[in-house]
Design a protein around this motif. Structure first.
Motif, PDB file in Angstrom:
ATOM      1  N   GLY A 131     -13.479  11.501  -5.897  1.00  0.00           N
ATOM      2  CA  GLY A 131     -14.329  10.413  -6.335  1.00  0.00           C
ATOM      3  C   GLY A 131     -13.629   9.352  -7.152  1.00  0.00           C
ATOM      4  O   GLY A 131     -14.178   8.294  -7.411  1.00  0.00           O
ATOM      5  N   VAL A 132     -12.412   9.626  -7.600  1.00  0.00           N
ATOM      6  CA  VAL A 132     -11.687   8.666  -8.425  1.00  0.00           C
ATOM      7  C   VAL A 132     -10.898   7.705  -7.536  1.00  0.00           C
ATOM      8  O   VAL A 132     -10.202   8.132  -6.614  1.00  0.00           O
ATOM      9  CB  VAL A 132     -10.723   9.386  -9.390  1.00  0.00           C
ATOM     10  N   ALA A 133     -11.009   6.411  -7.817  1.00  0.00           N
ATOM     11  CA  ALA A 133     -10.298   5.419  -7.009  1.00  0.00           C
ATOM     12  C   ALA A 133      -8.809   5.445  -7.294  1.00  0.00           C
ATOM     13  O   ALA A 133      -8.382   5.639  -8.434  1.00  0.00           O
ATOM     14  CB  ALA A 133     -10.855   4.027  -7.287  1.00  0.00           C
ATOM     15  N   GLY A 134      -8.001   5.283  -6.252  1.00  0.00           N
ATOM     16  CA  GLY A 134      -6.553   5.230  -6.406  1.00  0.00           C
ATOM     17  C   GLY A 134      -5.916   4.608  -5.186  1.00  0.00           C
ATOM     18  O   GLY A 134      -6.586   4.338  -4.187  1.00  0.00           O
ATOM     19  N   GLU A 135      -4.603   4.381  -5.271  1.00  0.00           N
ATOM     20  CA  GLU A 135      -3.896   3.783  -4.136  1.00  0.00           C
ATOM     21  C   GLU A 135      -3.499   4.861  -3.134  1.00  0.00           C
ATOM     22  O   GLU A 135      -3.099   5.969  -3.507  1.00  0.00           O
ATOM     23  CB  GLU A 135      -2.652   3.036  -4.616  1.00  0.00           C
ATOM     24  N   VAL A 136      -3.594   4.535  -1.851  1.00  0.00           N
ATOM     25  CA  VAL A 136      -3.259   5.467  -0.777  1.00  0.00           C
ATOM     26  C   VAL A 136      -1.755   5.428  -0.512  1.00  0.00           C
ATOM     27  O   VAL A 136      -1.184   4.353  -0.296  1.00  0.00           O
ATOM     28  CB  VAL A 136      -4.031   5.124   0.509  1.00  0.00           C
ATOM     29  N   TYR A 137      -1.107   6.611  -0.522  1.00  0.00           N
ATOM     30  CA  TYR A 137       0.295   6.766  -0.145  1.00  0.00           C
ATOM     31  C   TYR A 137       0.359   7.639   1.107  1.00  0.00           C
ATOM     32  O   TYR A 137      -0.408   8.590   1.230  1.00  0.00           O
ATOM     33  CB  TYR A 137       1.087   7.446  -1.261  1.00  0.00           C
ATOM     34  N   VAL A 138       1.281   7.308   2.006  1.00  0.00           N
ATOM     35  CA  VAL A 138       1.411   8.035   3.265  1.00  0.00           C
ATOM     36  C   VAL A 138       2.795   8.675   3.319  1.00  0.00           C
ATOM     37  O   VAL A 138       3.802   8.034   2.992  1.00  0.00           O
ATOM     38  CB  VAL A 138       1.220   7.090   4.474  1.00  0.00           C
ATOM     39  N   GLY A 139       2.847   9.953   3.745  1.00  0.00           N
ATOM     40  CA  GLY A 139       4.126  10.646   3.878  1.00  0.00           C
ATOM     41  C   GLY A 139       4.159  11.492   5.126  1.00  0.00           C
ATOM     42  O   GLY A 139       3.285  11.396   5.989  1.00  0.00           O
ATOM     43  N   GLY A 140       5.193  12.323   5.251  1.00  0.00           N
ATOM     44  CA  GLY A 140       5.293  13.225   6.397  1.00  0.00           C
ATOM     45  C   GLY A 140       6.415  12.843   7.343  1.00  0.00           C
ATOM     46  O   GLY A 140       7.125  11.849   7.147  1.00  0.00           O
ATOM     47  N   GLN A 141       6.550  13.630   8.404  1.00  0.00           N
ATOM     48  CA  GLN A 141       7.667  13.437   9.342  1.00  0.00           C
ATOM     49  C   GLN A 141       7.545  12.131  10.117  1.00  0.00           C
ATOM     50  O   GLN A 141       8.541  11.602  10.601  1.00  0.00           O
ATOM     51  CB  GLN A 141       7.729  14.621  10.315  1.00  0.00           C
ATOM     52  N   GLY A 142       6.342  11.612  10.252  1.00  0.00           N
ATOM     53  CA  GLY A 142       6.165  10.375  11.016  1.00  0.00           C
ATOM     54  C   GLY A 142       6.434   9.107  10.223  1.00  0.00           C
ATOM     55  O   GLY A 142       6.269   8.005  10.758  1.00  0.00           O
ATOM     56  N   LEU A 143       6.863   9.246   8.978  1.00  0.00           N
ATOM     57  CA  LEU A 143       7.073   8.074   8.141  1.00  0.00           C
ATOM     58  C   LEU A 143       8.278   7.273   8.621  1.00  0.00           C
ATOM     59  O   LEU A 143       9.318   7.819   8.982  1.00  0.00           O
ATOM     60  CB  LEU A 143       7.293   8.508   6.687  1.00  0.00           C
ATOM     61  N   ALA A 144       8.155   5.956   8.652  1.00  0.00           N
ATOM     62  CA  ALA A 144       9.261   5.090   9.075  1.00  0.00           C
ATOM     63  C   ALA A 144      10.411   5.152   8.077  1.00  0.00           C
ATOM     64  O   ALA A 144      10.253   5.618   6.949  1.00  0.00           O
ATOM     65  CB  ALA A 144       8.761   3.654   9.212  1.00  0.00           C
ATOM     66  N   TRP A 145      11.588   4.659   8.500  1.00  0.00           N
ATOM     67  CA  TRP A 145      12.743   4.623   7.603  1.00  0.00           C
ATOM     68  C   TRP A 145      12.635   3.480   6.612  1.00  0.00           C
ATOM     69  O   TRP A 145      13.185   3.532   5.527  1.00  0.00           O
ATOM     70  CB  TRP A 145      14.026   4.456   8.428  1.00  0.00           C
ATOM     71  N   GLY A 146      11.964   2.418   7.020  1.00  0.00           N
ATOM     72  CA  GLY A 146      11.844   1.254   6.143  1.00  0.00           C
ATOM     73  C   GLY A 146      11.606   0.010   6.965  1.00  0.00           C
ATOM     74  O   GLY A 146      11.340   0.070   8.168  1.00  0.00           O
ATOM     75  N   TYR A 147      11.705  -1.150   6.293  1.00  0.00           N
ATOM     76  CA  TYR A 147      11.554  -2.441   6.969  1.00  0.00           C
ATOM     77  C   TYR A 147      12.919  -2.911   7.470  1.00  0.00           C
ATOM     78  O   TYR A 147      13.916  -2.865   6.725  1.00  0.00           O
ATOM     79  CB  TYR A 147      10.968  -3.484   6.010  1.00  0.00           C
ATOM     80  N   LEU A 148      12.959  -3.393   8.706  1.00  0.00           N
ATOM     81  CA  LEU A 148      14.210  -3.806   9.309  1.00  0.00           C
ATOM     82  C   LEU A 148      14.803  -5.009   8.570  1.00  0.00           C
ATOM     83  O   LEU A 148      14.149  -6.037   8.428  1.00  0.00           O
ATOM     84  CB  LEU A 148      13.978  -4.162  10.783  1.00  0.00           C
ATOM     85  N   ASN A 149      16.027  -4.832   8.083  1.00  0.00           N
ATOM     86  CA  ASN A 149      16.789  -5.896   7.412  1.00  0.00           C
ATOM     87  C   ASN A 149      16.066  -6.448   6.178  1.00  0.00           C
ATOM     88  O   ASN A 149      16.284  -7.601   5.789  1.00  0.00           O
ATOM     89  CB  ASN A 149      17.082  -7.050   8.385  1.00  0.00           C
TER      90      ASN A 149
END
Length: 277
Positions: free
Chosen positions: A1-19
């Motif tokens: 019930g407490v509001a917070g920011e959503v974080y996503v993890g796991g094996q499907g996570l991207a490496w990052g933003y290109l360049n």
């Protein structure tokens, strides 16, 4: 019930933003609860809360939170209140102006066959939201501007026209004093063609701008008035009458609500040497 920011993890996570290493470092952060070293989480920027059945309730974007005169406001909450009003189809709320002068502006579109009145919408919001969350202006549009992706283009939303807001009951300044006060209001509020019966606060004024306006009256007109006068006499017509009446005794008391006769009064007293702010 407490509001917070959503974080996503796991094996499907991207490496990052290109360049884009800086954006990658900002959004892909170390996993604080990881069982193996090197794991990361992605900051989505979405605000949500868990429900008891395990589903996630989306609340809005974290970057749509704004701070207006010291109050942190979730724009989505104000938009939801606008959408719940009768006849409203779509609603967007933005914060405009510099930090000290930042104000909320609401934009709405109407459902077919339901004409909307901006004053009625604001009055309804005041029944549902605290005053600091009520937009200083509500603009009724035929349609919200969209960008190439089909999302609302917030930068293309028009500035509210203060002259149009007051056009129905517009009364121009009738003497030199009212004209001087109108010029002060136009400078302080950043609007044009102020009518003498328009409320300082309905034109976007707030307590910080009220201090600036009272100071301008003292500098340009050589007359000092307590801030409490503006809260009780919020139009140029009323303020000019107060300035003409030299016999009036000033009082720092500001009635927030007048109760029924015979009820016990409540006084909220400022610190010694202070004022209503």
């Amino acid at each position: 019930g407490v509001a917070g920011e959503v974080y996503v993890g796991g094996q499907g996570l991207a490496w990052g933003y290109l360049n884009r290493p800086e954006l990658t470092a900002e959004r892909f952060v170390p996993h604080p609860f990881a069982s193996t070293p090197g794991e990361r989480l992605y900051r989505t920027g979405d605000q949500a809360r868990w429900r008891e059945d395990g589903t996630i309730d989306f609340l809005g974007r974290v970057d749509f939170q704004v701070k207006v005169r010291g109050f942190r406001i979730e724009l989505g909450e104000v938009e939801a209140a606008l959408r719940s009003a009768t006849g409203v189809n779509e609603a967007i709320v933005v914060a405009r102006g510099a930090d000290a002068d930042k104000r909320l502006i609401g934009y709405v579109t109407a459902r077919e066959g339901h004409p909307l009145d901006a004053d009625t919408l604001k009055a309804g919001l005041k029944q549902r939201l605290p005053e600091y969350m009520v937009p200083s202006a509500v603009v009724v549009l035929d349609a919200l501007p969209l960008n190439a992706n089909g999302k609302v283009d917030r930068k293309a939303l028009p500035e509210p026209d203060a002259h149009a807001v007051e056009a129905r009951d517009f009364v121009a300044p009738r003497d030199a004093l009212e004209m001087q006060l109108a010029r002060i209001w136009e400078d302080v509020l950043g609007v044009r063609s102020v009518g003498v019966r328009s409320s300082f606060f309905e034109l976007g004024g707030h307590s910080l701008l009220a201090v600036r306006m009272v100071a301008a009256v003292r500098e340009r007109l050589g007359q000092s008035i307590p801030l409490s006068v503006l809260f009780q006499q919020p139009t140029i017509e009323q303020l000019a009458q107060v300035l003409r009446d030299d016999s009036q005794d000033w009082t720092p008391l500001v009635p927030l609500e007048r109760g029924e006769p015979g009820q016990r009064p409540l006084f909220l007293v400022h610190p010694g040497g202070g004022n209503v702010l």
